[in-house]
Design a protein around this motif. Sequence first.
Motif, PDB file in Angstrom:
ATOM      1  N   GLY A 109      14.460  26.390  62.427  1.00 20.07           N
ATOM      2  CA  GLY A 109      14.317  24.996  62.034  1.00 20.07           C
ATOM      3  C   GLY A 109      14.649  23.992  63.119  1.00 20.07           C
ATOM      4  N   VAL A 110      14.147  24.251  64.351  1.00 18.33           N
ATOM      5  CA  VAL A 110      14.356  23.288  65.441  1.00 18.33           C
ATOM      6  C   VAL A 110      13.012  22.987  66.095  1.00 18.33           C
ATOM      7  CG1 VAL A 110      16.677  24.143  65.906  1.00 18.33           C
ATOM      8  CG2 VAL A 110      14.752  25.033  67.236  1.00 18.33           C
ATOM      9  N   SER A 111      12.960  21.851  66.744  1.00 23.51           N
ATOM     10  CA  SER A 111      11.822  21.510  67.595  1.00 23.51           C
ATOM     11  C   SER A 111      12.370  21.235  68.985  1.00 23.51           C
ATOM     12  CB  SER A 111      11.080  20.287  67.057  1.00 23.51           C
ATOM     13  OG  SER A 111      11.941  19.149  67.033  1.00 23.51           O
ATOM     14  N   THR A 112      11.470  21.161  69.967  1.00 18.20           N
ATOM     15  CA  THR A 112      11.928  20.952  71.334  1.00 18.20           C
ATOM     16  C   THR A 112      11.012  19.987  72.052  1.00 18.20           C
ATOM     17  OG1 THR A 112      12.486  22.065  73.422  1.00 18.20           O
ATOM     18  CG2 THR A 112      10.566  22.864  72.242  1.00 18.20           C
ATOM     19  N   ASN A 113      11.513  19.404  73.082  1.00 19.96           N
ATOM     20  CA  ASN A 113      10.719  18.605  73.995  1.00 19.96           C
ATOM     21  C   ASN A 113      10.474  19.469  75.215  1.00 19.96           C
ATOM     22  OD1 ASN A 113       9.685  16.802  75.905  1.00 19.96           O
ATOM     23  ND2 ASN A 113      10.851  15.083  75.061  1.00 19.96           N
ATOM     24  N   SER A 114       9.204  19.890  75.415  1.00 22.35           N
ATOM     25  CA  SER A 114       8.896  20.851  76.474  1.00 22.35           C
ATOM     26  C   SER A 114       9.261  20.332  77.854  1.00 22.35           C
ATOM     27  CB  SER A 114       7.406  21.204  76.442  1.00 22.35           C
ATOM     28  OG  SER A 114       6.615  20.047  76.608  1.00 22.35           O
ATOM     29  N   ARG A 115       9.384  19.025  78.023  1.00 30.03           N
ATOM     30  CA  ARG A 115       9.749  18.491  79.332  1.00 30.03           C
ATOM     31  C   ARG A 115      11.167  18.887  79.736  1.00 30.03           C
ATOM     32  NH1 ARG A 115       8.788  12.230  78.592  1.00 30.03           N
ATOM     33  NH2 ARG A 115       9.844  12.782  76.642  1.00 30.03           N
ATOM     34  N   PHE A 116      11.973  19.271  78.742  1.00 28.75           N
ATOM     35  CA  PHE A 116      13.360  19.635  79.033  1.00 28.75           C
ATOM     36  C   PHE A 116      13.612  21.129  78.815  1.00 28.75           C
ATOM     37  CE2 PHE A 116      13.379  15.140  77.851  1.00 28.75           C
ATOM     38  CZ  PHE A 116      13.981  14.594  78.963  1.00 28.75           C
ATOM     39  N   SER A 117      12.534  21.925  78.926  1.00 29.10           N
ATOM     40  CA  SER A 117      12.677  23.375  78.874  1.00 29.10           C
ATOM     41  C   SER A 117      12.622  23.919  80.293  1.00 29.10           C
ATOM     42  CB  SER A 117      11.556  23.987  78.029  1.00 29.10           C
ATOM     43  OG  SER A 117      11.653  23.561  76.694  1.00 29.10           O
ATOM     44  N   SER A 118      13.383  24.974  80.550  1.00 30.87           N
ATOM     45  CA  SER A 118      13.386  25.571  81.877  1.00 30.87           C
ATOM     46  C   SER A 118      13.678  27.053  81.715  1.00 30.87           C
ATOM     47  CB  SER A 118      14.455  24.921  82.763  1.00 30.87           C
ATOM     48  OG  SER A 118      15.749  25.262  82.304  1.00 30.87           O
ATOM     49  N   ASP A 119      13.772  27.743  82.875  1.00 34.91           N
ATOM     50  CA  ASP A 119      14.085  29.168  82.804  1.00 34.91           C
ATOM     51  C   ASP A 119      15.539  29.420  82.437  1.00 34.91           C
ATOM     52  OD1 ASP A 119      15.248  28.279  85.103  1.00 34.91           O
ATOM     53  OD2 ASP A 119      14.355  29.786  86.426  1.00 34.91           O
ATOM     54  N   LYS A 120      16.322  28.354  82.249  1.00 34.55           N
ATOM     55  CA  LYS A 120      17.724  28.499  81.845  1.00 34.55           C
ATOM     56  C   LYS A 120      17.945  28.094  80.388  1.00 34.55           C
ATOM     57  CE  LYS A 120      19.525  27.791  86.508  1.00 34.55           C
ATOM     58  NZ  LYS A 120      20.429  26.985  87.372  1.00 34.55           N
ATOM     59  N   GLY A 121      16.866  27.992  79.619  1.00 36.48           N
ATOM     60  CA  GLY A 121      16.996  27.650  78.217  1.00 36.48           C
ATOM     61  C   GLY A 121      16.098  26.500  77.838  1.00 36.48           C
ATOM     62  N   PHE A 122      16.339  25.949  76.651  1.00 37.33           N
ATOM     63  CA  PHE A 122      15.561  24.796  76.218  1.00 37.33           C
ATOM     64  C   PHE A 122      16.449  23.828  75.450  1.00 37.33           C
ATOM     65  CE2 PHE A 122      15.367  27.530  72.515  1.00 37.33           C
ATOM     66  CZ  PHE A 122      15.406  26.651  71.440  1.00 37.33           C
ATOM     67  N   LEU A 123      16.067  22.574  75.495  1.00 35.34           N
ATOM     68  CA  LEU A 123      16.826  21.505  74.862  1.00 35.34           C
ATOM     69  C   LEU A 123      16.260  21.238  73.471  1.00 35.34           C
ATOM     70  CD1 LEU A 123      19.166  19.761  76.004  1.00 35.34           C
ATOM     71  CD2 LEU A 123      17.466  17.959  76.374  1.00 35.34           C
ATOM     72  N   ILE A 124      17.134  21.241  72.461  1.00 32.98           N
ATOM     73  CA  ILE A 124      16.696  20.966  71.094  1.00 32.98           C
ATOM     74  C   ILE A 124      16.267  19.502  70.992  1.00 32.98           C
ATOM     75  CG2 ILE A 124      17.402  20.821  68.682  1.00 32.98           C
ATOM     76  CD1 ILE A 124      19.294  23.126  69.163  1.00 32.98           C
ATOM     77  N   GLY A 125      15.039  19.301  70.501  1.00 30.77           N
ATOM     78  CA  GLY A 125      14.546  17.942  70.331  1.00 30.77           C
ATOM     79  C   GLY A 125      14.841  17.369  68.966  1.00 30.77           C
ATOM     80  N   GLY A 126      14.814  18.235  67.947  1.00 31.79           N
ATOM     81  CA  GLY A 126      15.064  17.780  66.582  1.00 31.79           C
ATOM     82  C   GLY A 126      15.489  18.925  65.691  1.00 31.79           C
TER      83      GLY A 126
END
Length: 349
Positions: free
Chosen positions: A266-283
Amino acid sequence: MKLLNLLKYIINSASYGVILAVVLLLLIPELREGNRSWWNIFAPSKQNEQPLSYARAVQQASSAVVNIYSEKIQSTFNYNKGQRTTELGSGVIMSTNGYLLTNYHVVQDADLIGVVLQNGDRYPAELIGYDVYTDLAVLKVAATNLPTIPQDENLTTYVGDVVLAIGNPFNLGQTVTQGIISGTGRSGLSSTSYQEFIQMDAAINEGNSGGALVNSNGVLVGINSRKYINPQISIQGIFFAVPYKLAHKVMHKIIENGRVIRGWLGVSTNSRFSSDKGFLIGGIEPNSPAQKAGLQANDLIYQIDGIEIHSISQALDIVAETKPNTTLIFKVYRGKLPLEIPVVIEEKR
């Protein structure tokens, strides 16, 4: 004297021959390696070489690609008789005992489903189950010893691979189109992140959906799905297929359970803040496992249950493969603060 001169002549000739042989061996490595390809320079040119052809690949795969006719019966006020409409599609025989794969949108809301094999045999088909997230459906016909599509569970698809799309566009009969793989792992084409398409330029038209995408050996690469559409502009050469490995996995889950049981975070992400070290939860979705566990927007997820995370698709795949009611440990950075958050995974509905 004559005999002596003759012997000298023979010895000199042999010496020259040995010297020439040594020179040739030094100058032409193929002679030392036993490679006979050098002989081709003396061979006569071939005037009737066979043209490049994918006929063998088509022969290997085509008998396992079927035509699917799905009928919908709409009630009318005309003497209580229903009006029938027929939708056209294609399917792929995956097992000799009658299991087929196709697209869900080919058989969605169908009252009757018919399958026609390439030899003309006709069968009614039962809808075993479907998965809206991957747009796949599994059908079953009451037949045995059916021709099956060649499959390789270890197959890896690369950009640049030659592929052939086999189906029944516009009910013209079985048709083959050819192209190359233009991209893999294409996401953002459906409402979820579970779907990652193969992109190719082998033409997919109405009726091709659910058919086979095969490589130049006739081995199944994917299930033909859709073409890219933009009402504003004319687009050519952008078509998509569901990858074989995903389709095969979904098929077996549907056969076993009648549906795909998929874990949900149940999360979404902003692909601009994804990298090979993980991803940032957008919502965070309301009342989701992520919200209940205390995950927050802007948390950086870098590990799930001991597995290093490199992308949102990898994370969602781990969650999707997790049995509902299982607890996974998420390692996140909230700002610069490292946290370990246990999340109870629920079933995706």
